[in-house]
Design a protein around this motif. Sequence first.
Motif, PDB file in Angstrom:
ATOM      1  N   UNK A   4      73.806  65.960 -21.353  1.00 40.40           N
ATOM      2  CA  UNK A   4      73.099  66.225 -20.111  1.00 40.40           C
ATOM      3  C   UNK A   4      72.982  64.910 -19.368  1.00 40.40           C
ATOM      4  N   UNK A   5      73.549  64.852 -18.184  1.00 41.79           N
ATOM      5  CA  UNK A   5      73.474  63.670 -17.341  1.00 41.79           C
ATOM      6  C   UNK A   5      72.395  63.916 -16.301  1.00 41.79           C
ATOM      7  N   UNK A   6      71.313  63.142 -16.352  1.00 42.91           N
ATOM      8  CA  UNK A   6      70.197  63.285 -15.417  1.00 42.91           C
ATOM      9  C   UNK A   6      70.239  62.084 -14.477  1.00 42.91           C
ATOM     10  N   UNK A   7      70.349  62.344 -13.187  1.00 38.35           N
ATOM     11  CA  UNK A   7      70.548  61.285 -12.201  1.00 38.35           C
ATOM     12  C   UNK A   7      69.302  61.101 -11.345  1.00 38.35           C
ATOM     13  N   UNK A   8      68.810  59.869 -11.327  1.00 35.99           N
ATOM     14  CA  UNK A   8      67.685  59.459 -10.483  1.00 35.99           C
ATOM     15  C   UNK A   8      68.226  59.289  -9.065  1.00 35.99           C
ATOM     16  N   UNK A   9      68.176  60.362  -8.294  1.00 36.09           N
ATOM     17  CA  UNK A   9      68.801  60.379  -6.980  1.00 36.09           C
ATOM     18  C   UNK A   9      68.358  59.251  -6.064  1.00 36.09           C
ATOM     19  N   UNK A  10      67.064  59.028  -5.951  1.00 38.87           N
ATOM     20  CA  UNK A  10      66.564  57.990  -5.047  1.00 38.87           C
ATOM     21  C   UNK A  10      67.079  56.617  -5.458  1.00 38.87           C
ATOM     22  N   UNK A  11      67.097  56.356  -6.742  1.00 39.88           N
ATOM     23  CA  UNK A  11      67.530  55.058  -7.236  1.00 39.88           C
ATOM     24  C   UNK A  11      69.028  54.854  -7.040  1.00 39.88           C
ATOM     25  N   UNK A  12      69.814  55.867  -7.349  1.00 39.38           N
ATOM     26  CA  UNK A  12      71.271  55.733  -7.225  1.00 39.38           C
ATOM     27  C   UNK A  12      71.682  55.655  -5.762  1.00 39.38           C
ATOM     28  N   UNK A  13      71.090  56.486  -4.908  1.00 36.86           N
ATOM     29  CA  UNK A  13      71.396  56.421  -3.478  1.00 36.86           C
ATOM     30  C   UNK A  13      71.022  55.038  -2.930  1.00 36.86           C
ATOM     31  N   UNK A  14      69.881  54.524  -3.337  1.00 37.23           N
ATOM     32  CA  UNK A  14      69.410  53.232  -2.841  1.00 37.23           C
ATOM     33  C   UNK A  14      70.159  52.038  -3.391  1.00 37.23           C
ATOM     34  N   UNK A  15      71.062  52.252  -4.329  1.00 40.24           N
ATOM     35  CA  UNK A  15      71.780  51.133  -4.942  1.00 40.24           C
ATOM     36  C   UNK A  15      72.903  50.587  -4.062  1.00 40.24           C
ATOM     37  N   UNK A  20      71.872  54.761   4.041  1.00 40.70           N
ATOM     38  CA  UNK A  20      71.262  55.965   3.484  1.00 40.70           C
ATOM     39  C   UNK A  20      69.874  56.249   4.057  1.00 40.70           C
ATOM     40  N   UNK A  21      69.152  55.212   4.451  1.00 37.98           N
ATOM     41  CA  UNK A  21      67.774  55.355   4.935  1.00 37.98           C
ATOM     42  C   UNK A  21      67.708  56.103   6.265  1.00 37.98           C
ATOM     43  N   UNK A  22      68.828  56.201   6.984  1.00 35.25           N
ATOM     44  CA  UNK A  22      68.840  56.949   8.242  1.00 35.25           C
ATOM     45  C   UNK A  22      68.959  58.454   8.015  1.00 35.25           C
TER      46      UNK A  22
END
Length: 115
Positions: A4-15, A20-22
């Motif tokens: 099971x791969x669980x992805x921290x969306x906010x963290x990965x997008x912000x990397x 992305x902030x727009x």
Amino acid sequence: MRELLVVDGANVVGSVPDGWWRDRRGAAERLRDLLLEHAERTGADVVLVVEGAARGVESVPGVRVESAAGSGDDHIVALVERAEQPVVVVTADRALRRRVGELGATCVGPRAVRR
């Protein structure tokens, strides 16, 4: 047993500073689509956890999207606690890595799923 791969969306997008902030929701949708490629390539069960302005992103076959009602980190920890299969959490968040690591999850950084 499939992982099971669980992805921290906010963290990965912000990397990646790609604007992305727009459009946080659009950035989460792009990540979801990238994760679909990863799921197809690896056979992993993938869960993308989103929060805040990214809530409401739809799941697609191959990637389940869960909108955290509160803290995305707490939601991820709860997923790890309930998992009945090996879990890999994708995040660079040190505190989250420690919390899920104590529960037996393996952690990898955002580069594991980003091109």
